[in-house]
Design a protein around this motif. Sequence first.
Motif, PDB file in Angstrom:
ATOM      1  N   LEU A   1      -0.789  -1.528   4.846  1.00 25.22           N
ATOM      2  CA  LEU A   1      -0.464  -2.673   4.007  1.00 25.22           C
ATOM      3  C   LEU A   1      -0.141  -3.866   4.886  1.00 25.22           C
ATOM      4  O   LEU A   1       0.459  -3.713   5.951  1.00 25.22           O
ATOM      5  CB  LEU A   1       0.765  -2.355   3.139  1.00 25.22           C
ATOM      6  N   SER A   2      -0.508  -5.036   4.413  1.00 22.73           N
ATOM      7  CA  SER A   2      -0.071  -6.240   5.111  1.00 22.73           C
ATOM      8  C   SER A   2       1.417  -6.418   4.838  1.00 22.73           C
ATOM      9  O   SER A   2       1.986  -5.777   3.950  1.00 22.73           O
ATOM     10  CB  SER A   2      -0.849  -7.463   4.601  1.00 22.73           C
TER      11      SER A   2
ATOM     12  N   GLU B   1       1.877  -7.419   1.244  1.00 21.91           N
ATOM     13  CA  GLU B   1       1.664  -6.304   0.317  1.00 21.91           C
ATOM     14  C   GLU B   1       2.853  -5.351   0.326  1.00 21.91           C
ATOM     15  O   GLU B   1       3.287  -4.874  -0.719  1.00 21.91           O
ATOM     16  CB  GLU B   1       0.387  -5.548   0.677  1.00 21.91           C
TER      17      GLU B   1
END
Length: 71
Positions: free
Chosen positions: A33-34, A37
């Motif tokens: 995930l970033s 996110e």
Amino acid sequence: GASRPSPEAVRQWLADALAPAVAALLQDAPPRLSDAEFEALADELTTQLEPDIPSLTDEAVSRAGIYADHP
């Protein structure tokens, strides 16, 4: 007697034996995930769980509160 393999030979054997397993685990891993996110997911979980989680007072999480029963 039988000669012992060198530490380098043992390391290489282990690396060769483990490489397919590591590759398979990495292939099946979910995408990372970033940061944005992750923050959105954490906020969503917090919102969903918040009503069920009792709040702790400042006293409860202070050193004196934690060790109140232990002289």
